[in-house]
Each structure stands twice: as structure tokens, then as C-alpha cells.
Design a protein around this motif. Structure first.
Motif, mmCIF file in Angstrom:
data_model
loop_
_atom_site.group_PDB
_atom_site.id
_atom_site.type_symbol
_atom_site.label_atom_id
_atom_site.label_comp_id
_atom_site.label_asym_id
_atom_site.label_seq_id
_atom_site.Cartn_x
_atom_site.Cartn_y
_atom_site.Cartn_z
ATOM 1 N N UNK A 1 70.418 51.039 68.130
ATOM 2 C CA UNK A 1 69.811 50.192 69.163
ATOM 3 C C UNK A 1 70.542 50.399 70.490
ATOM 4 N N UNK A 2 71.860 50.358 70.462
ATOM 5 C CA UNK A 2 72.648 50.560 71.687
ATOM 6 C C UNK A 2 72.361 51.928 72.291
ATOM 7 N N UNK A 3 72.214 52.937 71.436
ATOM 8 C CA UNK A 3 71.960 54.297 71.894
ATOM 9 C C UNK A 3 70.618 54.409 72.616
ATOM 10 N N UNK A 4 69.609 53.701 72.133
ATOM 11 C CA UNK A 4 68.292 53.713 72.796
ATOM 12 C C UNK A 4 68.442 53.267 74.250
ATOM 13 N N UNK A 5 69.297 52.277 74.484
ATOM 14 C CA UNK A 5 69.473 51.733 75.831
ATOM 15 C C UNK A 5 70.583 52.437 76.615
ATOM 16 N N UNK A 6 71.310 53.331 75.946
ATOM 17 C CA UNK A 6 72.367 54.069 76.629
ATOM 18 C C UNK A 6 73.553 53.211 77.011
ATOM 19 N N UNK A 7 73.836 52.213 76.184
ATOM 20 C CA UNK A 7 74.960 51.301 76.455
ATOM 21 C C UNK A 7 75.842 51.177 75.208
ATOM 22 N N UNK A 8 76.989 50.556 75.369
ATOM 23 C CA UNK A 8 77.883 50.317 74.242
ATOM 24 C C UNK A 8 77.435 49.123 73.421
ATOM 25 N N UNK A 9 77.955 49.036 72.210
ATOM 26 C CA UNK A 9 77.600 47.912 71.323
ATOM 27 C C UNK A 9 77.861 46.563 71.974
ATOM 28 N N UNK A 10 78.982 46.454 72.702
ATOM 29 C CA UNK A 10 79.351 45.168 73.291
ATOM 30 C C UNK A 10 78.414 44.743 74.421
ATOM 31 N N UNK A 11 77.585 45.661 74.907
ATOM 32 C CA UNK A 11 76.597 45.290 75.919
ATOM 33 C C UNK A 11 75.292 44.812 75.282
ATOM 34 N N UNK A 12 75.141 45.052 73.979
ATOM 35 C CA UNK A 12 73.946 44.620 73.262
ATOM 36 C C UNK A 12 74.253 43.398 72.393
ATOM 37 N N UNK A 13 75.383 43.455 71.696
ATOM 38 C CA UNK A 13 75.705 42.412 70.716
ATOM 39 C C UNK A 13 76.993 41.670 71.062
ATOM 40 N N UNK A 14 77.009 40.404 70.688
ATOM 41 C CA UNK A 14 78.204 39.573 70.819
ATOM 42 C C UNK A 14 78.386 38.784 69.546
ATOM 43 N N UNK A 15 79.510 38.108 69.449
ATOM 44 C CA UNK A 15 79.778 37.306 68.253
ATOM 45 C C UNK A 15 80.310 35.965 68.677
ATOM 46 N N UNK A 16 79.641 34.896 68.233
ATOM 47 C CA UNK A 16 80.070 33.537 68.558
ATOM 48 C C UNK A 16 81.125 33.110 67.543
ATOM 49 N N UNK A 17 82.314 32.859 68.027
ATOM 50 C CA UNK A 17 83.379 32.359 67.157
ATOM 51 C C UNK A 17 83.122 30.889 66.869
ATOM 52 N N UNK A 18 83.530 30.439 65.680
ATOM 53 C CA UNK A 18 83.355 29.024 65.340
ATOM 54 C C UNK A 18 84.307 28.181 66.167
ATOM 55 N N UNK A 19 83.821 27.027 66.565
ATOM 56 C CA UNK A 19 84.658 26.062 67.291
ATOM 57 C C UNK A 19 85.698 25.513 66.312
#
Length: 73
Positions: free
Chosen positions: A54-72
Motif C-alpha cells: 500500500x505504501x509503495x503504491x503511494x510512494x511513501x514510507x509506512x509511517x506516512x500511511x499507518x500509525x499506532x495508537x498506544x493505550x492510555x
């Protein structure tokens, strides 16, 4: 099934890249449109390989497509 804590910018990226449709993105990475919908809505976390595709299709790194919400704490 509880929603995933993995967030994504796929919808925004699709529009930033010539209004790529869910179906077009799905075809480019070899999955169904329903899979793209589920990932965009946070109901499904893609495999690492799929995330890279998916990231490759947009020509960006994984961190520009996906993030991870840490638990409070």
C-alpha cells in the motif's frame, strides 16, 4: 470484533494521488475492494507485506500511511 489500534491515512492518500478509487487500489495490490474498505475503517489490520505494498503504491514510507495508537495508561 473490536477495532484495531492501527490508524491509517489511506483515504486521504487516495485523494492526494489523483482520486484513486478503493477498487483501483485493491486491484494494484491484489486484494478485494472490501479489504481496502475494512482497512480504511480500522476494522482490519493489513499484514506487513500488504502494508508495504500500500505504501509503495503511494510512494511513501509506512509511517506516512499507518500509525499506532498506544493505550492510555
Amino acid at each position: 470484533m473490536s477495532p484495531t489500534r492501527v490508524t491509517n491515512r489511506i483515504r486521504a492518500l487516495r485523494f492526494e494521488h489523483g482520486e484513486l478509487t478503493q477498487a483501483q487500489l485493491a486491484e494494484r495490490i491484489g486484494v478485494t475492494r472490501q479489504t481496502i474498505i475494512a482497512i480504511e475503517q480500522g476494522r482490519y489490520s493489513p499484514s506487513l507485506e500488504l502494508a508495504f505494498q500500500i505504501a509503495d503504491v503511494f510512494g511513501v514510507g509506512l509511517d506516512e500511511v499507518f500509525g499506532y495508537k498506544m493505550e492510555e495508561s
